[in-house]
Design a protein around this motif. Sequence first.
Motif, PDB file in Angstrom:
ATOM      1  N   LEU A  25     -45.464  94.239 -64.909  1.00  0.00           N
ATOM      2  CA  LEU A  25     -44.639  95.440 -64.921  1.00  0.00           C
ATOM      3  C   LEU A  25     -45.007  96.292 -66.126  1.00  0.00           C
ATOM      4  O   LEU A  25     -45.664  95.823 -67.057  1.00  0.00           O
ATOM      5  CB  LEU A  25     -43.148  95.073 -64.965  1.00  0.00           C
ATOM      6  CG  LEU A  25     -42.636  94.119 -63.887  1.00  0.00           C
ATOM      7  CD1 LEU A  25     -41.139  93.873 -64.097  1.00  0.00           C
ATOM      8  CD2 LEU A  25     -42.903  94.648 -62.493  1.00  0.00           C
TER       9      LEU A  25
ATOM     10  N   LYS B 142     -38.146  89.094 -64.988  1.00  0.00           N
ATOM     11  CA  LYS B 142     -37.224  89.285 -63.876  1.00  0.00           C
ATOM     12  C   LYS B 142     -37.496  88.175 -62.867  1.00  0.00           C
ATOM     13  O   LYS B 142     -38.631  87.708 -62.725  1.00  0.00           O
ATOM     14  CB  LYS B 142     -37.443  90.657 -63.227  1.00  0.00           C
ATOM     15  CG  LYS B 142     -37.071  91.839 -64.119  1.00  0.00           C
ATOM     16  CD  LYS B 142     -37.314  93.147 -63.390  1.00  0.00           C
ATOM     17  CE  LYS B 142     -36.961  94.332 -64.273  1.00  0.00           C
ATOM     18  NZ  LYS B 142     -35.509  94.406 -64.559  1.00  0.00           N
TER      19      LYS B 142
ATOM     20  N   ASP C 279     -30.551  96.735 -60.741  1.00  0.00           N
ATOM     21  CA  ASP C 279     -31.837  97.218 -60.245  1.00  0.00           C
ATOM     22  C   ASP C 279     -31.953  97.113 -58.724  1.00  0.00           C
ATOM     23  O   ASP C 279     -32.874  97.679 -58.134  1.00  0.00           O
ATOM     24  CB  ASP C 279     -32.983  96.427 -60.884  1.00  0.00           C
ATOM     25  CG  ASP C 279     -33.074  96.673 -62.384  1.00  0.00           C
ATOM     26  OD1 ASP C 279     -32.678  97.771 -62.817  1.00  0.00           O
ATOM     27  OD2 ASP C 279     -33.518  95.773 -63.109  1.00  0.00           O
TER      28      ASP C 279
ATOM     29  N   MET D 239     -38.235  98.650 -59.820  1.00  0.00           N
ATOM     30  CA  MET D 239     -39.131  98.064 -60.815  1.00  0.00           C
ATOM     31  C   MET D 239     -40.341  98.976 -60.973  1.00  0.00           C
ATOM     32  O   MET D 239     -40.800  99.573 -60.002  1.00  0.00           O
ATOM     33  CB  MET D 239     -39.616  96.671 -60.390  1.00  0.00           C
ATOM     34  CG  MET D 239     -38.576  95.591 -60.425  1.00  0.00           C
ATOM     35  SD  MET D 239     -39.316  93.946 -60.197  1.00  0.00           S
ATOM     36  CE  MET D 239     -40.154  94.136 -58.638  1.00  0.00           C
TER      37      MET D 239
END
Length: 302
Positions: A100, A142, A228, A254
């Motif tokens: 990410l 995550k 999220d 994301m």
Amino acid sequence: MNERTLLEENENRPERRTAFVARELHRLNLDIVALSETRIAGEGQLCEEGGGYTFFWKGQEPKTPRKHGVGFAVKNCMLFSLTEYPSGLNERLMTLRLNLEGNKHATVISAYAPTLLAEDQTKELFYAALDTALTAIPNEDKVILLGDFNARVGRDSDIWRGTIGKEGVGKINANGTLLLSKCVEHDLVVTNTLFRQKINLKPPGKHPRSKHWHLLDYIIVRSRDQKDVLLTRSVTGSEDCWTDHRLVYSCIRMKILTKKRNAHALKRLKFNVDSLKNDSNKLELQRCLANKLEQEYPPNSC
């Protein structure tokens, strides 16, 4: 056998199931899909160029009964975002890790849990392996836990506060208690139970005898990342892909690390033009360019 006969045989050859599934996933525009009960032996991968997805799977060893099995279907354009290709822990658990933005990561787990009628030892082994996988994930990552858990988590959000929401379905069963207990232990939340929607968009699994739809497949994240998740719901019509389960879809916010040109590297790149001040180097360069042009564009090619 002539070329025409070969062409006719290729046209009559049955289409691979992965090609059909890839087209369906492309229609739904999904990035990463967890696959359960694949029943494919061994471990491997297959790229469907036409459909735009690569399939990864982990099953039992060859020459053993083809049951269980998990996997992933990953959009080809997202493969560069993986830290490494998906890894199968066993025939019921497979993981992948995404890069990410901001030097962060997300670990995705594809799971296929034992059924309600499975032996207690089989269930204990599965949840012990799942616990090991979750514990090994860095705390900063995550977590997205996907799959068929063969469990009903019910709708008692007062007892399981923070683990399920108020939009659950039906009553909890023994497998549901096992799943929710593991979620509490690792501070996870079942996103299927968070969103109010039509009842036909909630339950993804059909009971083989009663033909009633039940909530058995889940998308689970860390409680801190609940904000999220924009939506989790079933997709009607997806049960045509040789399955009695509807696909469960979740939109999660994301920022995947994208390919970018390295501006600093380009800035550092310099050509040594000073060497061309030497007449012999200049003639050698001219000769190489002339030969290259002659190879690419022969004089009689026009």
